[in-house]
Design a protein around this motif. Sequence first.
Motif, short mmCIF file in Angstrom:
data_model
loop_
_atom_site.label_atom_id
_atom_site.label_comp_id
_atom_site.label_asym_id
_atom_site.label_seq_id
_atom_site.Cartn_x
_atom_site.Cartn_y
_atom_site.Cartn_z
N LEU A 1 0.62 6.00 -149.73
CA LEU A 1 1.89 6.53 -149.24
C LEU A 1 1.83 8.03 -148.97
O LEU A 1 2.30 8.51 -147.93
N THR A 2 1.28 8.79 -149.91
CA THR A 2 1.21 10.25 -149.72
C THR A 2 0.40 10.60 -148.48
O THR A 2 0.80 11.45 -147.67
N LEU A 3 -0.74 9.92 -148.30
CA LEU A 3 -1.56 10.16 -147.12
C LEU A 3 -0.81 9.80 -145.85
O LEU A 3 -0.89 10.53 -144.84
N LEU A 4 -0.05 8.72 -145.89
CA LEU A 4 0.75 8.31 -144.72
C LEU A 4 1.76 9.40 -144.34
O LEU A 4 1.88 9.76 -143.16
N PHE A 5 2.47 9.91 -145.34
CA PHE A 5 3.49 10.93 -145.05
C PHE A 5 2.85 12.23 -144.54
O PHE A 5 3.39 12.88 -143.63
N VAL A 6 1.72 12.61 -145.10
CA VAL A 6 1.02 13.81 -144.65
C VAL A 6 0.58 13.65 -143.20
O VAL A 6 0.74 14.57 -142.37
N LEU A 7 0.03 12.49 -142.86
CA LEU A 7 -0.41 12.25 -141.48
C LEU A 7 0.77 12.24 -140.52
O LEU A 7 0.67 12.77 -139.40
N SER A 8 1.89 11.66 -140.93
CA SER A 8 3.07 11.61 -140.07
C SER A 8 3.63 13.00 -139.80
O SER A 8 3.95 13.35 -138.65
N ILE A 9 3.74 13.79 -140.88
CA ILE A 9 4.25 15.16 -140.73
C ILE A 9 3.29 15.99 -139.87
O ILE A 9 3.72 16.77 -138.99
N SER A 10 1.99 15.82 -140.10
CA SER A 10 0.99 16.57 -139.34
C SER A 10 1.08 16.22 -137.85
O SER A 10 0.99 17.11 -136.98
N PHE A 11 1.25 14.92 -137.56
CA PHE A 11 1.36 14.50 -136.16
C PHE A 11 2.58 15.15 -135.50
O PHE A 11 2.48 15.67 -134.37
N ALA B 1 -4.38 19.55 -146.44
CA ALA B 1 -3.32 18.62 -146.85
C ALA B 1 -3.81 17.16 -146.79
O ALA B 1 -3.57 16.37 -147.71
N VAL B 2 -4.53 16.81 -145.72
CA VAL B 2 -5.06 15.44 -145.59
C VAL B 2 -6.10 15.17 -146.67
O VAL B 2 -6.14 14.08 -147.25
N LEU B 3 -6.94 16.17 -146.94
CA LEU B 3 -7.98 16.01 -147.97
C LEU B 3 -7.36 15.76 -149.34
O LEU B 3 -7.78 14.86 -150.08
N ILE B 4 -6.34 16.55 -149.68
CA ILE B 4 -5.67 16.37 -150.97
C ILE B 4 -4.99 15.00 -151.05
O ILE B 4 -5.06 14.30 -152.06
N ALA B 5 -4.34 14.60 -149.95
CA ALA B 5 -3.64 13.32 -149.91
C ALA B 5 -4.60 12.14 -149.96
O ALA B 5 -4.21 11.02 -150.31
N SER B 6 -5.87 12.39 -149.63
CA SER B 6 -6.87 11.31 -149.64
C SER B 6 -7.46 11.07 -151.02
O SER B 6 -8.16 10.06 -151.22
N ILE B 7 -7.18 11.95 -151.97
CA ILE B 7 -7.78 11.82 -153.30
C ILE B 7 -7.37 10.52 -153.97
O ILE B 7 -8.20 9.79 -154.53
N ALA B 8 -6.06 10.20 -153.92
CA ALA B 8 -5.58 8.99 -154.59
C ALA B 8 -6.21 7.72 -154.03
O ALA B 8 -6.68 6.87 -154.79
N PRO B 9 -6.25 7.53 -152.68
CA PRO B 9 -6.93 6.32 -152.16
C PRO B 9 -8.41 6.25 -152.54
O PRO B 9 -8.92 5.18 -152.84
N ILE B 10 -9.09 7.40 -152.52
CA ILE B 10 -10.52 7.42 -152.86
C ILE B 10 -10.72 7.02 -154.32
O ILE B 10 -11.60 6.22 -154.66
N GLN B 11 -9.89 7.59 -155.20
CA GLN B 11 -9.97 7.24 -156.62
C GLN B 11 -9.69 5.75 -156.84
O GLN B 11 -10.35 5.09 -157.64
#
Length: 381
Positions: free
Chosen positions: A33-43, A71-81
């Motif tokens: 979810l966090t990654l999704l919101f970051v990508l949406s805001i960035s777009f 921002a994308v890198l930080i938001a990607s931490i949870a999915p990677i973990q």
Amino acid sequence: MIVLQLIFVFIGVLFFTGIIAFTLLLNGAIHYLTLLFVLSISFFLLYTFLLLDWFKTKKRKVVVSTIIGVAVLIASIAPIQYHYKMSMATVDAEIDAYAYEPFVDHNKVVKNDTKASLQLKDPLPRLDGATAMYPLYAAFVEATYPKKEYPYYDSEVKVSRTPEAYQNLISGDVDVIFAAAPSESQIKIAEINGLTFEMTPIGREAFVFFVHHKNNVENLSLEQIKQIYAGEITNWREVGGANDSIRAFQRPADSGSQTTLEKMMGDTALMEAPAEDVASGMGGIIHEVSQYRNYKNAIGFTFRYYSTEMVGNKEIQLLSIDGIAPTKENIRNGTYPLTSEFYAVTTGTDNPNVKQFIDWIVSPEGQALVEKVGYVPVESF
């Protein structure tokens, strides 16, 4: 005109983000979810800057790209973990119940060498039990029940986890369950319903603790086990291992293995279990005790037969307790300190075939089948 265009794009991004977020919730993928919101805001921000022709200098492009990238890198931490954790083997893996369904061609059910002296007819005892017990009572069924289909999810012979099996017994949906001893809460629920558990020991089993196969700790004392699960010993170096924190996993309340752990602890207070939020069903979030995952610093527990015969995970090693390994021989001679009986449990059923069925199980003939399946019989024969 530009403002209207931006409003239209904003609504569009919001709409599609909402749909994707809802889909992720339905599938339990909250870690995205966090990654999704970051990508949406960035777009939306990139679209806005391009529309307003804001990227006139290289410096602006670098600054915006850096901010979005971080921002994308930080938001990607949870999915990677999450994916790293999910890549690790679980010992409490679900077995294929169909593989032990009675009378199915090429199943894994252990067969009797000769026809059993007991051959039941209707009304057949309705059975249920813990997952680890299913191979055993499926063997009882093939030996004594009439040959027909017994779907494990809807027939006279079902299989559940321990809490569900006890609940089915209390509610009168089954006549006999095969499981470890009940928890205090299960006993109280039975009493509230005016019932008393009638428990017939039918075999012995070892309660085992295990660690990652690369852990150099191979033996713990019973007192050290208690201190670990009380939260008093927190690092493997305290018990002769590497300098690494101990991740001591537990199981859900009222499961057979968790109840056994609680009884083992005696008067020693059990620490709060590591837990995680797990998405379930239609987006609902339940708070569930973690299943054991094979972290190199973890310790978990189960029953010997389940871990060695049914799951057979080669990435773990069973620990000796007080220098005694959890072998069938040490269970039989009583030297392994964490040996317990398992039971055929009833609550006063009026099915006339239940008593003779249980009597056959504890007879030399039934106990020989217990041995052949891979458990230690409770009666010598």
